[in-house]
Enzyme design. Structure first.
Site, PDB file in Angstrom:
ATOM      1  N   CYS A 283      53.590  15.790  37.653  1.00  0.00           N
ATOM      2  CA  CYS A 283      54.019  16.542  36.476  1.00  0.00           C
ATOM      3  C   CYS A 283      54.326  17.983  36.842  1.00  0.00           C
ATOM      4  CB  CYS A 283      52.963  16.481  35.389  1.00  0.00           C
ATOM      5  SG  CYS A 283      51.469  17.282  35.902  1.00  0.00           S
ATOM      6  N   GLU A 384      63.488  14.567  31.648  1.00  0.00           N
ATOM      7  CA  GLU A 384      62.511  14.392  32.729  1.00  0.00           C
ATOM      8  C   GLU A 384      62.908  13.159  33.543  1.00  0.00           C
ATOM      9  OE1 GLU A 384      58.431  13.145  31.758  1.00  0.00           O
ATOM     10  OE2 GLU A 384      57.755  14.313  33.475  1.00  0.00           O
TER      11      GLU A 384
END
Ligand code: NAD
Length: 491
Positions: A283, A384
């Protein structure tokens, strides 16, 4: 424990799930079936909540200095079995052994910090808030708390929560990712060897049905979540609707800014590691490099060479620098996004589509990819990817770079590479992300600092790790006392 069947851990013992349904756990490097994980449901959650509720009164009454003795023993067992656990992480997640060791080290750090709970949990007080009246603040545990965790850090992310939750006197239920249940099965097996009282830590494996049962259960006081923003939003709203305390860490789209005065060699090496380490499934992985001014020319050349040179393969093998992505579905999704980037005008300077590692035809590999010239306002610049894909965007100055990053809906992390203190200070001050690196590619806070995502990367108030974790897992009780002299016996 059988190697091909994962069990739930409830009330101090390994339990078969209520339902016979199972979820396959696949080694992403080979495509081999590793295990079948139980698809836990509301009945399994009910059993875990009952065990955790039953354990709570005695556990909360145990002095904090005694509670942490279990964590000291746990830390030692993790050290003793460090290599074994790292290999399990690599086998079920795909990251290299070096990355798995790094992950586990950061997880163990959280156990170490939680051992300081006798100090961290202290309240404060003041004598004589009025004449003869004292005021005291105590921190008390909440009760049964639960954590729901993602696939990309099978051991570290559960350890962002478990040690603090129990050190503070709560009892705990983990719902690990159904794609990587084996690391925590082993780790909880070690924890059970510390003599931890039954019911203090429980594991219910599964997917949405188990999660929903935790979110709705009236006895669960708090939910910690890490995963995609889509699921984070769902969990945040459903768990808060039932009155729980909730912290949800979501997805990310991290940027680095490269200024012309950055050192080309180290900057390239650090950014390549950030973009392609863990196959981009971190992340905090950099997803977009914003080059400023003349940095564009040298950075494009050097990052392209670095990406093309990386050796992909089974993370257990010597010399492999990048492992597979988690699944074939993930591989297809990432390849489609690379195609979408090309359709939006980017040039695939290095194209990882169709990559294969020698002898691993069934592995889910995507090679390192560089997409040059993604328009700053494109769909891909906002999406993402969660794979080994680095997009390059160009800006004319630091202000434009900050503006590009500020428009993004995520706010997990960003970094700047420069030798200018003034540019770095401006960036640090203005950038709207919760974790910031200055000449650091993966700005992962140590366990004694909060893991501080912002905007679409976080829902809640208190973050994971350190003092925030202690605040999250305790409630404050304020006591105001008066003991008039005339009520005391004369001594
Ligand atoms: P995910 O959201 O698919 O799953 C996370 C957890 O939620 C798993 O335990 C899963 O079983 C459960 N879940 C999935 N769908 C659900 C649903 N519909 N209802 C209820 N529960 C559900 O995430 P993932 O693919 O495992 O992990 C990757 C994501 O996690 C990426 O977006 C990444 O950025 C994010 N992540 C964020 C951080 C952070 O600190 N912000 C850290 C690691 C990973």
């Amino acid at each position: 424990m059988p190697s091909t069947e994962v069990l739930n851990y409830i009330g101090g013992g390994w339990r078969r799930p209520h339902s016979a349904a199972g979820l396959e756990v696949i080694n992403p490097a080979t495509g081999n079936l590793l295990a079948v994980s139980p698809a836990g449901d509301a009945a399994d959650v009910e059993a875990a909540v009952q065990a955790a509720s039953a354990a709570f009164p005695e556990w909360r009454a145990m002095p904090p200095a005694e509670r942490v003795q279990y964590l000291f023993r746990f830390k030692q067992l993790l050290e003793d079995h460090f290599e074994e656990i790292a290999r399990i992480i690599t086998t079920e997640n795909g990251k290299t052994l070096a990355e798995a060791r790094g992950e586990l080290r950061r997880g163990v750090e959280n156990v170490e910090v939680a051992c300081g709970i006798p100090i961290l949990m202290q309240g404060y007080n003041l004598e004589d808030v009025a004449r003869g009246i004292d005021e005291l603040m105590f921190r008390q545990p909440l009760g049964v708390v639960a954590a729901i965790t993602p696939f990309n850090f099978p051991a570290m992310i559960p350890l962002w929560f478990l040690p603090y939750a129990i050190a503070c006197g709560n009892t705990f239920i983990l719902k690990p990712s159904d794609r990587v249940p084996l690391s925590m099965a082993r780790i909880v097996g070690l924890l059970s060897q510390t003599g931890l009282p039954a019911g203090v830590v429980n594991v219910v494996n599964g997917g949405k049905a188990a999660v929903d049962a935790l979110l709705d259960h009236p006895a669960v006081q708090a939910i910690s979540f890490v995963g995609s923003t889509r699921v984070a939003r769902y969990i945040y709203s459903r768990a808060s609707a039932s009155g729980k305390r909730v912290q949800c860490q979501g997805g990310a789209k991290n940027h680095v800014v490269v200024l012309p005065d950055a050192d080309p060699e180290t900057t390239t090496q650090i950014i390549a590691d950030s973009a392609y380490g863990c196959a981009g499934q971190r992340c905090l992985a950099v997803s977009v490099a914003v080059t400023v001014g003349d940095a564009r020319q040298w950075f494009r050349g050097s990052i392209t060479s670095a990406a093309a040179a990386l050796k992909i393969g089974d993370g257990l093998a010597e010399g492999v620098q990048m492992g597979p992505v988690i699944s074939q579905a993930s591989r297809r999704r990432i390849e489609d996004l690379i195609a979408a980037g090309a359709a939006e005008g980017a040039i695939a300077a290095v194209d990882g589509r169709g990559a294969a590692a020698p002898g691993l035809g069934n592995g889910s590999f995507v090679g390192p990819t560089v997409l040059d010239g993604i328009p700053a306002q494109s769909k891909l610049a906002e999406t993402e990817i969660f794979g080994p894909v680095l997009s390059l965007i160009h800006a004319s100055d630091v202000d434009e770079a900050i503006a590009i990053i500020s428009r993004n809906s995520y706010g997990n992390a960003s970094s700047i590479f420069t030798s200018s203190g003034a540019a770095a200070r401006k960036f640090r001050n203005l950038i709207p992300t919760g974790n910031v690196g200055v000449n650091i590619g993966v700005a992962a806070p140590m366990a004694y600092f909060p893991f501080s995502g912002w905007k679409g990367s976080f829902l809640g108030v208190l973050h994971a790790q350190g003092r925030d974790a202690v605040e999250f897992y305790t409630d404050k009780k304020v006591v105001i006392e008066r003991w008039p002299k005339e009520w005391s016996r004369k001594f």
